[in-house]
Write a protein that holds these residues in place. Structure first.
Motif, PDB file in Angstrom:
ATOM      1  N   SER A  37      -2.748  -8.391   0.488  1.00  0.00           N
ATOM      2  CA  SER A  37      -2.052  -9.684   0.447  1.00  0.00           C
ATOM      3  C   SER A  37      -0.671  -9.616   1.091  1.00  0.00           C
ATOM      4  CB  SER A  37      -1.905 -10.160  -1.004  1.00  0.00           C
ATOM      5  OG  SER A  37      -3.141 -10.226  -1.649  1.00  0.00           O
ATOM      6  N   LEU A  38      -0.195  -8.411   1.364  1.00  0.00           N
ATOM      7  CA  LEU A  38       1.161  -8.223   1.884  1.00  0.00           C
ATOM      8  C   LEU A  38       1.298  -8.817   3.284  1.00  0.00           C
ATOM      9  CD1 LEU A  38       3.830  -6.743   0.997  1.00  0.00           C
ATOM     10  CD2 LEU A  38       3.098  -4.887   2.492  1.00  0.00           C
ATOM     11  N   THR A  39       2.336  -9.617   3.487  1.00  0.00           N
ATOM     12  CA  THR A  39       2.564 -10.226   4.802  1.00  0.00           C
ATOM     13  C   THR A  39       3.870  -9.771   5.449  1.00  0.00           C
ATOM     14  OG1 THR A  39       3.643 -12.176   3.809  1.00  0.00           O
ATOM     15  CG2 THR A  39       1.263 -12.308   4.179  1.00  0.00           C
ATOM     16  N   SER A  40       4.816  -9.300   4.637  1.00  0.00           N
ATOM     17  CA  SER A  40       6.134  -8.980   5.192  1.00  0.00           C
ATOM     18  C   SER A  40       6.718  -7.705   4.583  1.00  0.00           C
ATOM     19  CB  SER A  40       7.084 -10.153   4.949  1.00  0.00           C
ATOM     20  OG  SER A  40       8.399  -9.850   5.335  1.00  0.00           O
ATOM     21  N   ILE A  41       7.202  -6.813   5.456  1.00  0.00           N
ATOM     22  CA  ILE A  41       7.924  -5.606   5.037  1.00  0.00           C
ATOM     23  C   ILE A  41       9.370  -5.788   5.478  1.00  0.00           C
ATOM     24  CG2 ILE A  41       8.127  -3.103   5.305  1.00  0.00           C
ATOM     25  CD1 ILE A  41       5.118  -3.023   5.879  1.00  0.00           C
ATOM     26  N   GLY A  42      10.286  -5.810   4.538  1.00  0.00           N
ATOM     27  CA  GLY A  42      11.685  -6.122   4.822  1.00  0.00           C
ATOM     28  C   GLY A  42      12.432  -5.031   5.574  1.00  0.00           C
ATOM     29  N   SER A  43      13.607  -5.381   6.026  1.00  0.00           N
ATOM     30  CA  SER A  43      14.470  -4.437   6.742  1.00  0.00           C
ATOM     31  C   SER A  43      14.804  -3.241   5.848  1.00  0.00           C
ATOM     32  CB  SER A  43      15.766  -5.125   7.174  1.00  0.00           C
ATOM     33  OG  SER A  43      15.505  -6.188   8.049  1.00  0.00           O
ATOM     34  N   ASN A  44      14.709  -2.034   6.418  1.00  0.00           N
ATOM     35  CA  ASN A  44      15.037  -0.796   5.698  1.00  0.00           C
ATOM     36  C   ASN A  44      14.199  -0.587   4.440  1.00  0.00           C
ATOM     37  OD1 ASN A  44      17.614   0.571   6.962  1.00  0.00           O
ATOM     38  ND2 ASN A  44      17.989  -1.621   7.019  1.00  0.00           N
ATOM     39  N   LEU A  60      -0.629  -9.283  -5.797  1.00  0.00           N
ATOM     40  CA  LEU A  60       0.013 -10.594  -5.713  1.00  0.00           C
ATOM     41  C   LEU A  60       1.327 -10.563  -4.930  1.00  0.00           C
ATOM     42  CD1 LEU A  60      -0.553 -11.995  -9.347  1.00  0.00           C
ATOM     43  CD2 LEU A  60      -1.848 -12.503  -7.265  1.00  0.00           C
ATOM     44  N   VAL A  61       1.789  -9.361  -4.608  1.00  0.00           N
ATOM     45  CA  VAL A  61       3.043  -9.228  -3.855  1.00  0.00           C
ATOM     46  C   VAL A  61       2.787  -9.490  -2.369  1.00  0.00           C
ATOM     47  CG1 VAL A  61       4.875  -7.643  -3.130  1.00  0.00           C
ATOM     48  CG2 VAL A  61       4.046  -7.594  -5.485  1.00  0.00           C
ATOM     49  N   THR A  62       3.497 -10.468  -1.822  1.00  0.00           N
ATOM     50  CA  THR A  62       3.325 -10.811  -0.402  1.00  0.00           C
ATOM     51  C   THR A  62       4.458 -10.278   0.463  1.00  0.00           C
ATOM     52  OG1 THR A  62       4.406 -12.960  -0.757  1.00  0.00           O
ATOM     53  CG2 THR A  62       1.996 -12.898  -0.930  1.00  0.00           C
ATOM     54  N   ILE A  67       1.129   6.300   6.457  1.00  0.00           N
ATOM     55  CA  ILE A  67       1.123   5.008   5.797  1.00  0.00           C
ATOM     56  C   ILE A  67       0.153   4.086   6.512  1.00  0.00           C
ATOM     57  CG2 ILE A  67       3.043   4.032   7.142  1.00  0.00           C
ATOM     58  CD1 ILE A  67       4.094   2.864   4.491  1.00  0.00           C
ATOM     59  N   ALA A  68      -0.593   3.323   5.726  1.00  0.00           N
ATOM     60  CA  ALA A  68      -1.559   2.367   6.285  1.00  0.00           C
ATOM     61  C   ALA A  68      -1.035   0.956   6.042  1.00  0.00           C
ATOM     62  CB  ALA A  68      -2.926   2.552   5.644  1.00  0.00           C
ATOM     63  N   ILE A  69      -0.621   0.321   7.112  1.00  0.00           N
ATOM     64  CA  ILE A  69      -0.116  -1.052   7.001  1.00  0.00           C
ATOM     65  C   ILE A  69      -1.311  -2.004   7.039  1.00  0.00           C
ATOM     66  CG2 ILE A  69       1.359  -2.810   8.044  1.00  0.00           C
ATOM     67  CD1 ILE A  69       3.026  -0.555   9.259  1.00  0.00           C
ATOM     68  N   PRO A  70      -1.481  -2.837   6.020  1.00  0.00           N
ATOM     69  CA  PRO A  70      -2.662  -3.717   5.990  1.00  0.00           C
ATOM     70  C   PRO A  70      -2.634  -4.779   7.086  1.00  0.00           C
ATOM     71  CG  PRO A  70      -1.163  -4.253   4.191  1.00  0.00           C
ATOM     72  CD  PRO A  70      -0.631  -3.009   4.823  1.00  0.00           C
ATOM     73  N   SER A  71      -3.806  -5.253   7.437  1.00  0.00           N
ATOM     74  CA  SER A  71      -3.943  -6.230   8.529  1.00  0.00           C
ATOM     75  C   SER A  71      -3.349  -7.591   8.196  1.00  0.00           C
ATOM     76  CB  SER A  71      -5.416  -6.389   8.892  1.00  0.00           C
ATOM     77  OG  SER A  71      -6.160  -6.813   7.763  1.00  0.00           O
ATOM     78  N   SER A  72      -2.950  -7.771   6.949  1.00  0.00           N
ATOM     79  CA  SER A  72      -2.322  -9.032   6.528  1.00  0.00           C
ATOM     80  C   SER A  72      -0.850  -9.121   6.929  1.00  0.00           C
ATOM     81  CB  SER A  72      -2.442  -9.184   5.007  1.00  0.00           C
ATOM     82  OG  SER A  72      -1.945  -8.014   4.365  1.00  0.00           O
ATOM     83  N   VAL A  73      -0.234  -7.975   7.247  1.00  0.00           N
ATOM     84  CA  VAL A  73       1.198  -7.937   7.569  1.00  0.00           C
ATOM     85  C   VAL A  73       1.468  -8.548   8.939  1.00  0.00           C
ATOM     86  CG1 VAL A  73       3.167  -6.414   8.068  1.00  0.00           C
ATOM     87  CG2 VAL A  73       1.720  -5.972   6.088  1.00  0.00           C
ATOM     88  N   THR A  74       2.391  -9.495   8.972  1.00  0.00           N
ATOM     89  CA  THR A  74       2.762 -10.151  10.225  1.00  0.00           C
ATOM     90  C   THR A  74       4.184  -9.804  10.661  1.00  0.00           C
ATOM     91  OG1 THR A  74       3.506 -12.125   9.008  1.00  0.00           O
ATOM     92  CG2 THR A  74       1.223 -12.117   9.782  1.00  0.00           C
TER      93      THR A  74
END
Length: 340
Positions: free
Chosen positions: A173-180, A150-152, A191-198
């Motif tokens: 469901s993850l869309t955003s990885i924050g600064s730092n 549920l964490v986006t 690390i595998a970044i999911p295709s949902s991340v924009t």
């Protein structure tokens, strides 16, 4: 109350107020009755000798800074009645090795577990929808983490300086990885970044010196500043054709990166983007790029070949400084400015 060692709260009490036991540095034990439903902010702030505490199932909310710097606290169970943990609730609980979070929690606030240096494992329940800024910063013994479905978004600095973190599992469901978010996670190898991340924020993986490979999904259009700065073990990275911008210092200091394909979609390459990429042997500048900015390939000592498109108009200062293996370069007639 620095001499107070233990206390039993009577069953007539329903609320423990803000700062109630703040600074009771000798308090080792406290018994909270089931009549208590709320515990205020900073209630046990800097109770340095408190080793354990049982929160009754009648409590529905844990306030901000409630156990801040309770440096002797080793374990705690948060009952299922609690739906919210306030910001900085366990900040600097340096002896905390184990904590159980109930499935009723929906948010982990800012700074919640910051600098819990003995925390080796934590299970974030599937009910959590948000992980705040600095939530686990400096949890230097934490080895793995799973981000619930549920964490986006992962907040800025959320797992920064988790130097023992080796594995992280993201949800789709993850869309955003924050600064730092993962800066200075020195044990993280892949690390595998999911295709949902924009969106990947600035410095997201800065200083992840053990990271060897990563694939950026096609959902990402921009790679921010310093994202892979000093990822000195990074050998392989795949950039999708959706990316239009590579930020400043994005790959600076990636000394083992020997090759990288910049997709034709890229329109901008930031200052010092590949500075110090000592193993990089060749590069092709895409046709949409009009400027090679300052220090872009500074110190790329193995760079032997570079292909520049006829769209280029400007080469910045020190763009190829100390590229000692580069024996020839063809500058197109479109270039009107060459820096120092």
């Amino acid at each position: 109350c620095s001499s107070l060692t233990q206390i039993t709260i009577p069953s007539s009490v329903t609320s423990i107020g803000c700062n109630a036991f703040k600074g009771c540095s000798s308090l080792t034990q406290i018994i909270i009755p089931s009549s208590v439903t709320s515990i205020g902010n900073c209630a046990f702030y800097r109770c340095l000798s408190l080793t354990q505490i049982i929160i009754p199932s009648s409590v529905t909310e844990i306030g901000e800074n409630i156990f801040y710097d309770c440096s002797s606290l080793k374990q705690i169970t948060i009952p299922s009645s609690v739906t919210k943990i306030g910001n900085s609730a366990f900040y600097k609980c340096s002896s905390l090795k184990q904590i159980k979070i109930s499935s009723s929690i929906t948010k982990i606030g800012n700074y919640t577990f910051r600098e819990c240096i003995s925390l080796t494992k934590i299970t974030i329940p599937s009910s959590v929808t948000e992980i705040g800024e600095y939530a686990f910063l400096g949890c230097s013994s934490l080895t793995q983490i799973t981000i619930p479905s549920l964490v986006t978004s992962i907040g800025n600095y959320a797992f920064s300086e988790c130097s023992s973190l080796k594995k992280i599992t993201f949800s789709s469901s993850l869309t955003s990885i924050g600064s730092n978010a993962f800066s200075c996670c020195k044990s993280l190898k892949q690390i595998a970044i999911p295709s949902s991340v924009t969106s990947i924020g600035n410095d997201a993986f800065n200083g992840c010196s053990s990271l060897t490979q990563i694939t950026i999904p096609s959902s990402v259009t921009k790679i921010g500043n310093n994202v892979f700065y000093k990822c000195s073990s990074l050998r392989q990275i795949t950039i999708p054709s959706t990316v239009t911008s590579i930020g400043n210092k994005t790959f600076e200091g990636c000394s083992l990166l020997s090759q990288i394909a910049i997709p034709s979609s890229v329109k901008e390459i930031g200052c010092s983007a590949f500075s110090g990429c000592l193993s990089l042997t060749q590069i092709t500048i895409p046709s949409f790029v009009t400027t090679i900015k300052d220090n872009s390939f500074y110190g790329c000592s193995s760079l032997k070949q570079i292909s520049i498109s006829s769209s280029l108009t400007k080469i910045g200062n020190n763009a190829f400084f100390d590229c000692i293996s580069l024996t020839q370069i063809t500058i197109p007639s479109s270039v009107t400015s060459i820096g120092n």
